[in-house]
Design a protein around this motif. Structure first.
Motif, PDB file in Angstrom:
ATOM      1  N   THR A 188       0.632 -11.532 -10.658  1.00  0.00           N
ATOM      2  CA  THR A 188       1.348 -10.317 -10.282  1.00  0.00           C
ATOM      3  C   THR A 188       2.796 -10.361 -10.763  1.00  0.00           C
ATOM      4  O   THR A 188       3.313  -9.401 -11.345  1.00  0.00           O
ATOM      5  N   MET A 241      -0.358  -0.015 -11.610  1.00  0.00           N
ATOM      6  CA  MET A 241      -1.108   0.389 -10.422  1.00  0.00           C
ATOM      7  C   MET A 241      -2.173  -0.643 -10.064  1.00  0.00           C
ATOM      8  O   MET A 241      -2.310  -1.048  -8.902  1.00  0.00           O
ATOM      9  N   GLN A 242      -2.937  -1.091 -11.062  1.00  0.00           N
ATOM     10  CA  GLN A 242      -3.999  -2.061 -10.794  1.00  0.00           C
ATOM     11  C   GLN A 242      -3.429  -3.400 -10.349  1.00  0.00           C
ATOM     12  O   GLN A 242      -3.998  -4.080  -9.490  1.00  0.00           O
ATOM     13  N   ARG A 286       3.859   1.458  -1.200  1.00  0.00           N
ATOM     14  CA  ARG A 286       4.497   1.517  -2.513  1.00  0.00           C
ATOM     15  C   ARG A 286       3.524   2.028  -3.573  1.00  0.00           C
ATOM     16  O   ARG A 286       3.938   2.690  -4.531  1.00  0.00           O
ATOM     17  N   ILE A 287       2.250   1.708  -3.412  1.00  0.00           N
ATOM     18  CA  ILE A 287       1.240   2.212  -4.347  1.00  0.00           C
ATOM     19  C   ILE A 287       1.190   3.734  -4.294  1.00  0.00           C
ATOM     20  O   ILE A 287       1.123   4.416  -5.324  1.00  0.00           O
ATOM     21  N   LYS A 288       1.236   4.281  -3.091  1.00  0.00           N
ATOM     22  CA  LYS A 288       1.237   5.733  -2.940  1.00  0.00           C
ATOM     23  C   LYS A 288       2.499   6.350  -3.531  1.00  0.00           C
ATOM     24  O   LYS A 288       2.459   7.411  -4.164  1.00  0.00           O
ATOM     25  N   ARG A 290      -2.282  -6.332  -3.343  1.00  0.00           N
ATOM     26  CA  ARG A 290      -2.535  -5.906  -1.955  1.00  0.00           C
ATOM     27  C   ARG A 290      -3.855  -6.455  -1.439  1.00  0.00           C
ATOM     28  O   ARG A 290      -3.941  -7.007  -0.330  1.00  0.00           O
ATOM     29  N   ASP A 322       0.825  -1.208   0.000  1.00  0.00           N
ATOM     30  CA  ASP A 322       0.000   0.000   0.000  1.00  0.00           C
ATOM     31  C   ASP A 322       0.860   1.260   0.000  1.00  0.00           C
ATOM     32  O   ASP A 322       0.564   2.227  -0.703  1.00  0.00           O
ATOM     33  N   LEU A 347      -0.648  -3.935  -8.613  1.00  0.00           N
ATOM     34  CA  LEU A 347      -0.259  -3.839  -7.200  1.00  0.00           C
ATOM     35  C   LEU A 347      -1.490  -3.746  -6.292  1.00  0.00           C
ATOM     36  O   LEU A 347      -1.483  -4.297  -5.184  1.00  0.00           O
ATOM     37  N   THR A 348      -2.515  -3.070  -6.770  1.00  0.00           N
ATOM     38  CA  THR A 348      -3.743  -2.967  -5.974  1.00  0.00           C
ATOM     39  C   THR A 348      -4.376  -4.344  -5.787  1.00  0.00           C
ATOM     40  O   THR A 348      -4.809  -4.707  -4.676  1.00  0.00           O
TER      41      THR A 348
END
Length: 396
Positions: A312, A284-285, A118-120, A291, A116, A287-288
């Motif tokens: 992934t 992005m998707q 890392r997503i940011k 998570r 999370d 990694l989302t």
């Protein structure tokens, strides 16, 4: 011939005026260091000087464009390096997460927290701005962030445009890359499908994937399925069989059958098109989803979690390859800018030399000419002083 007093004064005035004008012009040339002050001084040279001056102005603008392009590309290079490091870190985490036999749900939650963060970080990198405040990955929509949260998901807001700058008479450099080219449309290493009823011209939604591995073995194509009596035929658009799928097999309408790993039920007389194509996602998707799968590890089977992790890893591996390709392009453009800058410098030096030969004043010649012009003016003044005293009254 009689010469009137007014004619004497007029002729003398013209002579001294012309002599003084010549002196003034030479003084102006010496003060400015330029031989051609007006087009009338040398029309041919004046035309060439104007053309060469314009050429120098263009070269100056080209160099400014090179500086802008170098700044944008260097910033993109740094951002892509950081994103590559981030993605590689997530690959290592995904490999660790693949040990589903020993990891507990609480441990997966800790991993999810790292993903999370890392997503940011990724969102900030994808919204990198240059020195003028423009978002470098947003294409032509550079005034707004390339990525933004929409309806609970992060979506690309830019377009497919890229800023290009002319850096020489014959070279134009692409100074930015749109985010869609770099971060979107990345293969997941899996196939996906869609089904259409050709007779009804509508999409079929009841089919499901029963064997993803079997689906992945099929090269992207369109399968035409036709049920006639107790037989099912499967061909491509050219009517040819598609290995390893049987071209024809017995089939009882209404039964569940698996074709290319897809579970389906067909009716007699059905004519369907099954479109199989590579599945695509974005960083992005990916990694989302990774998570969310780890946050939900307690509610899914190990096989389901492993499937998400494998997907992934495949997507992130393709993402690193995609970014590496763009980085190679950026490096090549930076090399082109460097060589173009050197070429422009050589061209400017040569242009300045030619311009100097046309425009610069020969001070030795100008000094000699000035002394001669001053002598002419002095002679004219002295002559007038003597001539102006000639009058008949001196002889009466």
């Amino acid at each position: 011939m009689r010469v009137s007093t007014s004619q004497i004064y007029s002729i003398a005035n013209i002579g001294m005026r012309d002599a003084q004008a010549a002196i003034n012009k030479t003084n102006s040339q010496m003060a400015s260091g330029q031989r051609v002050l007006t087009p009338a001084d040398d029309p041919v040279a004046a035309t060439q000087i104007m053309q060469l001056t314009q050429q120098l102005a263009r070269l100056e603008q080209f160099n400014k464009n090179i500086d802008v392009a170098e700044n944008k590309l260097s910033l993109e290079e740094v951002a892509l390096d950081s994103i590559t490091s981030l993605v590689q870190g997530m690959q290592e985490l995904a490999v660790s997460a693949g040990n589903t036999a020993t990891l507990t749900p609480s441990e997966y939650k800790m991993m999810a927290a790292e993903v999370d963060s890392r997503i940011k970080e990724l969102l900030n990198l994808q919204n990198t701005k240059d020195s003028s405040g423009q978002y470098i990955f947003a294409g032509y929509q550079s005034a707004q962030p390339a990525y933004a949260e929409q309806a609970g998901a992060v979506a690309y807001q830019g377009d497919d445009g890229s800023v290009s700058l002319q850096v020489s008479e014959s070279v134009t450099i692409q100074a930015t890359d749109p985010g869609r080219k770099i971060f979107e449309g990345i293969s997941t290493s899996h196939n996906t499908f869609s089904a259409y009823d050709l007779a009804a011209a509508s999409e079929v939604t009841g089919f499901t994937v029963a064997d993803q591995d079997a689906l992945d073995q099929v090269v992207a194509t369109t399968l035409n399925l036709t049920v006639t009596g107790g037989n099912l035929s499967v061909t491509d658009n050219n009517g040819n069989p598609v290995p390893p799928i049987p071209a024809s097999q017995p089939y009882t309408p209404g039964d569940i059958i698996e074709i290319a790993g897809i579970s389906m039920s067909l009716a007699g007389g059905d004519t369907l098109a099954l479109n199989i194509k590579p599945e695509q996602s974005n960083i992005m998707q990916t990694l989302t989803n990774f998570r969310d799968a780890m946050l939900n590890a307690a509610n899914v089977t190990d096989a389901e979690l492993s499937g998400v992790i494998d997907k992934t890893l495949g997507t992130l591996n393709n993402a690193v390859t995609r970014i590496g390709e763009v980085q190679a392009e950026v490096g090549a453009r930076l090399n082109t800018l460097e060589s173009t800058k050197n070429l422009n410098a050589d061209s400017a030096l040569y242009t300045q030399e030619v311009l100097g030969s046309l425009q610069d004043l020969d001070y030795a010649e100008a000094t000699t000419r000035l002394q001669m012009q001053e002598l002419v003016l002095s002679a004219a003044q002295q002559s007038f002083a003597k001539v102006s005293k000639l009058t008949l009254f001196n002889y009466l």
